[in-house]
Structures are given as C-alpha cells and as structure tokens.
Design a protein around this motif. Structure first.
Motif, PDB file in Angstrom:
ATOM      1  N   THR A  42       0.857  -1.188   0.000  1.00 53.39           N
ATOM      2  CA  THR A  42       0.000   0.000   0.000  1.00 53.39           C
ATOM      3  C   THR A  42       0.889   1.232   0.000  1.00 53.39           C
ATOM      4  OG1 THR A  42      -0.091  -0.048   2.415  1.00 53.39           O
ATOM      5  CG2 THR A  42      -1.869  -1.157   1.243  1.00 53.39           C
ATOM      6  N   GLY A  43       0.825   1.980  -1.075  1.00 46.90           N
ATOM      7  CA  GLY A  43       1.607   3.202  -1.148  1.00 46.90           C
ATOM      8  C   GLY A  43       3.068   2.941  -1.450  1.00 46.90           C
ATOM      9  N   LEU A  44       3.819   4.022  -1.457  1.00 49.18           N
ATOM     10  CA  LEU A  44       5.242   3.967  -1.757  1.00 49.18           C
ATOM     11  C   LEU A  44       6.020   3.917  -0.450  1.00 49.18           C
ATOM     12  CD1 LEU A  44       7.549   4.080  -3.805  1.00 49.18           C
ATOM     13  CD2 LEU A  44       7.377   6.577  -3.759  1.00 49.18           C
ATOM     14  N   THR A  45       6.333   2.705   0.001  1.00 46.39           N
ATOM     15  CA  THR A  45       7.056   2.507   1.256  1.00 46.39           C
ATOM     16  C   THR A  45       8.192   1.520   1.029  1.00 46.39           C
ATOM     17  OG1 THR A  45       5.531   0.737   1.914  1.00 46.39           O
ATOM     18  CG2 THR A  45       5.025   2.964   2.684  1.00 46.39           C
ATOM     19  N   TRP A  46       9.333   1.792   1.654  1.00 45.37           N
ATOM     20  CA  TRP A  46      10.466   0.886   1.556  1.00 45.37           C
ATOM     21  C   TRP A  46      10.330  -0.195   2.625  1.00 45.37           C
ATOM     22  CZ3 TRP A  46      13.903   0.095  -2.091  1.00 45.37           C
ATOM     23  CH2 TRP A  46      14.999  -0.709  -1.832  1.00 45.37           C
ATOM     24  N   PRO A  47      10.406  -1.477   2.254  1.00 43.00           N
ATOM     25  CA  PRO A  47      10.195  -2.558   3.218  1.00 43.00           C
ATOM     26  C   PRO A  47      11.317  -2.620   4.254  1.00 43.00           C
ATOM     27  CG  PRO A  47      10.965  -3.441   1.135  1.00 43.00           C
ATOM     28  CD  PRO A  47      10.698  -1.990   0.895  1.00 43.00           C
ATOM     29  N   THR A  48      10.958  -2.980   5.464  1.00 45.74           N
ATOM     30  CA  THR A  48      11.965  -3.134   6.512  1.00 45.74           C
ATOM     31  C   THR A  48      12.865  -4.340   6.251  1.00 45.74           C
ATOM     32  OG1 THR A  48      10.353  -4.403   7.814  1.00 45.74           O
ATOM     33  CG2 THR A  48      10.490  -2.033   8.241  1.00 45.74           C
ATOM     34  N   ASP A  49      12.329  -5.357   5.601  1.00 45.94           N
ATOM     35  CA  ASP A  49      13.093  -6.553   5.260  1.00 45.94           C
ATOM     36  C   ASP A  49      12.929  -6.831   3.764  1.00 45.94           C
ATOM     37  OD1 ASP A  49      14.579  -8.864   5.315  1.00 45.94           O
ATOM     38  OD2 ASP A  49      12.950 -10.121   6.079  1.00 45.94           O
ATOM     39  N   PRO A  50      13.741  -6.197   2.914  1.00 46.43           N
ATOM     40  CA  PRO A  50      13.574  -6.351   1.461  1.00 46.43           C
ATOM     41  C   PRO A  50      13.708  -7.811   1.022  1.00 46.43           C
ATOM     42  CG  PRO A  50      15.083  -4.550   1.970  1.00 46.43           C
ATOM     43  CD  PRO A  50      14.845  -5.284   3.253  1.00 46.43           C
ATOM     44  N   GLN A  51      12.745  -8.244   0.242  1.00 41.78           N
ATOM     45  CA  GLN A  51      12.725  -9.626  -0.249  1.00 41.78           C
ATOM     46  C   GLN A  51      13.327  -9.665  -1.661  1.00 41.78           C
ATOM     47  OE1 GLN A  51      11.593 -12.225   1.761  1.00 41.78           O
ATOM     48  NE2 GLN A  51      11.501 -10.587   3.304  1.00 41.78           N
ATOM     49  N   TRP A  52      14.662  -9.663  -1.728  1.00 45.10           N
ATOM     50  CA  TRP A  52      15.334  -9.698  -3.025  1.00 45.10           C
ATOM     51  C   TRP A  52      15.084 -11.004  -3.758  1.00 45.10           C
ATOM     52  CZ3 TRP A  52      17.123  -5.148  -4.566  1.00 45.10           C
ATOM     53  CH2 TRP A  52      17.463  -4.191  -3.587  1.00 45.10           C
ATOM     54  N   GLY A  53      14.737 -12.030  -3.011  1.00 38.65           N
ATOM     55  CA  GLY A  53      14.450 -13.318  -3.636  1.00 38.65           C
ATOM     56  C   GLY A  53      13.209 -13.308  -4.501  1.00 38.65           C
ATOM     57  N   ASN A  54      12.379 -12.257  -4.393  1.00 40.38           N
ATOM     58  CA  ASN A  54      11.186 -12.167  -5.248  1.00 40.38           C
ATOM     59  C   ASN A  54      11.566 -12.121  -6.728  1.00 40.38           C
ATOM     60  OD1 ASN A  54       9.468 -12.192  -3.073  1.00 40.38           O
ATOM     61  ND2 ASN A  54       9.146  -9.977  -3.035  1.00 40.38           N
ATOM     62  N   PHE A  55      12.713 -11.510  -7.024  1.00 37.93           N
ATOM     63  CA  PHE A  55      13.132 -11.419  -8.425  1.00 37.93           C
ATOM     64  C   PHE A  55      13.508 -12.800  -8.973  1.00 37.93           C
ATOM     65  CE2 PHE A  55      13.734  -7.083  -6.923  1.00 37.93           C
ATOM     66  CZ  PHE A  55      13.198  -6.345  -7.970  1.00 37.93           C
ATOM     67  N   ALA A  56      14.191 -13.599  -8.136  1.00 41.18           N
ATOM     68  CA  ALA A  56      14.537 -14.954  -8.566  1.00 41.18           C
ATOM     69  C   ALA A  56      13.291 -15.808  -8.726  1.00 41.18           C
ATOM     70  CB  ALA A  56      15.492 -15.593  -7.560  1.00 41.18           C
ATOM     71  N   THR A  57      12.344 -15.654  -7.790  1.00 40.69           N
ATOM     72  CA  THR A  57      11.089 -16.416  -7.878  1.00 40.69           C
ATOM     73  C   THR A  57      10.293 -16.013  -9.118  1.00 40.69           C
ATOM     74  OG1 THR A  57      10.990 -16.556  -5.469  1.00 40.69           O
ATOM     75  CG2 THR A  57       8.959 -16.985  -6.671  1.00 40.69           C
ATOM     76  N   ALA A  58      10.228 -14.701  -9.374  1.00 42.33           N
ATOM     77  CA  ALA A  58       9.498 -14.228 -10.554  1.00 42.33           C
ATOM     78  C   ALA A  58      10.169 -14.703 -11.831  1.00 42.33           C
ATOM     79  CB  ALA A  58       9.412 -12.706 -10.530  1.00 42.33           C
ATOM     80  N   PHE A  59      11.496 -14.701 -11.849  1.00 44.72           N
ATOM     81  CA  PHE A  59      12.236 -15.136 -13.037  1.00 44.72           C
ATOM     82  C   PHE A  59      11.957 -16.603 -13.337  1.00 44.72           C
ATOM     83  CE2 PHE A  59      15.809 -16.361 -15.626  1.00 44.72           C
ATOM     84  CZ  PHE A  59      16.074 -15.231 -16.384  1.00 44.72           C
TER      85      PHE A  59
END
Length: 274
Positions: A42-59
């Motif tokens: 919701t909105g433009l917020t930077w996550p406290t724990d960035p999930q960089w693995g989302n890019f690998a999962t999406a790929f």
C-alpha cells in the motif's frame, strides 16, 4: 541561440516534472517488488526486510529465460527486415523523384491511423492460410507490415533533409544510385537508423496481444507474456507481479541507456550542412 534566465528555469522545471512522472512509477514498482510475496503493498514505502528473492522467484515462475529466447528470435526477425525495407522506401520517397511519391507517402501515413486491434482477426486467418500459425513467423510478418508506415515516414523525414548537393556531386563523379545510397546516404542515416532500431526493438519486445492470438504455446511467445504465468497460486501476489514486470522491461531500458546519444541525435537532427 541564447536562452533567457526565465526560459532556462522553466526548462529545468519542465524536465524535473517529466523525470518525476517517469521515475515515480518505476520506484513504486521496485519498492512493491521487495515486499513479502504474501502481502499487498500500500503506497510507496520501503520494506523493513527487502525480499530480493522475489526477483529470482518471478524469473523462475514466469519462465522468463525461455521467453527471452523466443522474444529474441522474433526481434531478430522483425527489426533487421523492417530497417532494410523502411530505409530503402524512405530513400526512394525522400531523395529520388519517384512517380506518385506523394500519393505513396499519404498511403503510408494513412496506415498509421489503423487501430492495431482491428487487424487481429484478419491477421489470424491470413496466418492460418499461410500455415504460419503457432510459429514465430506468424508474429514476424505482421509486425513488419504494421511497423512499416512509421518506419518509412521516419526514414523519409531524414533523407528529405539531406542536401541535394551531395547527390548531385556524387552523380557528377559517376556514382550510381546504389553507390550513392551505400557510400553517402547510409552513413549519414546512422542516427536515424539507430533511433528507429531502438523503437522497433522496444515495441517488438513488449508485444503481447499478437503472440497471444497467433501462438498457442505460451513459451513461444514474447517475454511480455511472462506475467500470464503468475495466474494461479501467484495471481494475488502483487510483489511478484511487479518483480516480473521489472525484469521484463530491464533489457529495453538498458538498450535505451546504451544508445541514448544516437536516439537524441536523431530526434534533434536537422539539415546536414557541409
């Protein structure tokens, strides 16, 4: 040309607004892509724990690597052939005294007014009669035709601004039309060709509707179809959808950044002075 202080300030403000409007959606997508996959950002917020693995999962989930390969096949079929045809036609209409040249140009310009979606059904039956359905040629042939009006108009705009003195000097030296085109006109057209190649690449890379209609196998379509693989267990995962979208647009953005000088040079190119 000297700009006043007011014009410079206004120009900076307009460019700043344009940059914000352009970059804000990308920043929003990037921040959403780093959110946990099971949450709805919701909105433009930077996550406290960035999930960089989302890019690998999406790929992996979107079969992006396979779709990039099929997209590259279509791009290599569309872009070079379109450049050759548009350059030859643009040279003929812009530099040579072609009979009915103005009428031919109007015909091409009218092609820009045809809605792309209105041609989908006729293109399907045409591809079916040619036996190209479910092959890359089912997309390559129509895209070449659909891009031709813009390509011819773009290249003609360049060739018509080349001083005729260059052509006359070449003819005096005994050069044929082909020699003039190859040795004089083509090198001068490098910026326009580079810009047109970038546009054709981006349009083909992001093509979605035509491959979906003409190619049944999802893995043989363009990379834009990768987002369809998120249907099912990831259909409500906004972070993974944003991660997949960012992966898809990355090659086009990198290509533009590499060749931005040629693109800008083609946009501002005026008459050649010699």
């Amino acid at each position: 040309m000297i700009a006043s202080r007011t014009e410079r300030v206004l120009g900076i403000l307009l460019l700043s607004v344009a940059a914000i409007v352009t970059l804000l959606p990308l920043i929003s997508m990037f921040s959403a892509a780093l959110q946990p996959a099971d949450q709805n950002p919701t909105g433009l917020t930077w996550p406290t724990d960035p999930q960089w693995g989302n890019f690998a999962t999406a790929f992996e989930t979107g079969h992006v690597w396979q779709l990039m390969g099929s997209s590259l096949v279509i791009v290599l079929g569309v872009v070079p052939l379109s450049l050759v045809a548009a350059t030859l036609a643009g040279f003929a209409l812009g530099s040579l005294q072609v009979r009915f040249g103005r009428g031919i140009l109007v015909f091409f310009v009218l092609g820009l007014t045809i809605p792309f979606e209105a041609l989908i059904i006729p293109l399907y039956y045409q591809a079916q009669s040619m036996g190209t359905v479910n092959t890359p040629w089912a997309v390559i042939f129509p895209l070449i035709g659909l891009y031709m009006p813009f390509g011819v108009f773009w290249m003609r705009a360049h060739f018509i601004n080349v001083p005729r003195e260059l052509s006359e000097a070449a003819r005096v030296d005994g050069a044929s039309i082909w020699r003039e085109f190859r040795s004089i006109q083509l090198p001068l057209a490098a910026p326009a060709l580079s810009a047109l190649a970038i546009l054709l690449f981006i349009w083909t890379w992001n093509q979605f509707l035509l491959p979906v209609v003409l190619i049944a196998d999802p893995l043989q379509r363009t990379v834009a179809g990768a987002l369809t693989f998120f249907q099912g267990q990831y259909s409500l995962s906004i972070p993974l959808l944003n991660a997949g979208a960012l992966i898809i647009i990355t090659p086009a953005v990198l290509l533009f950044l590499v060749f931005q000088r040629q693109f800008i040079r083609a946009l501002v190119q005026g008459a050649v002075k010699g």
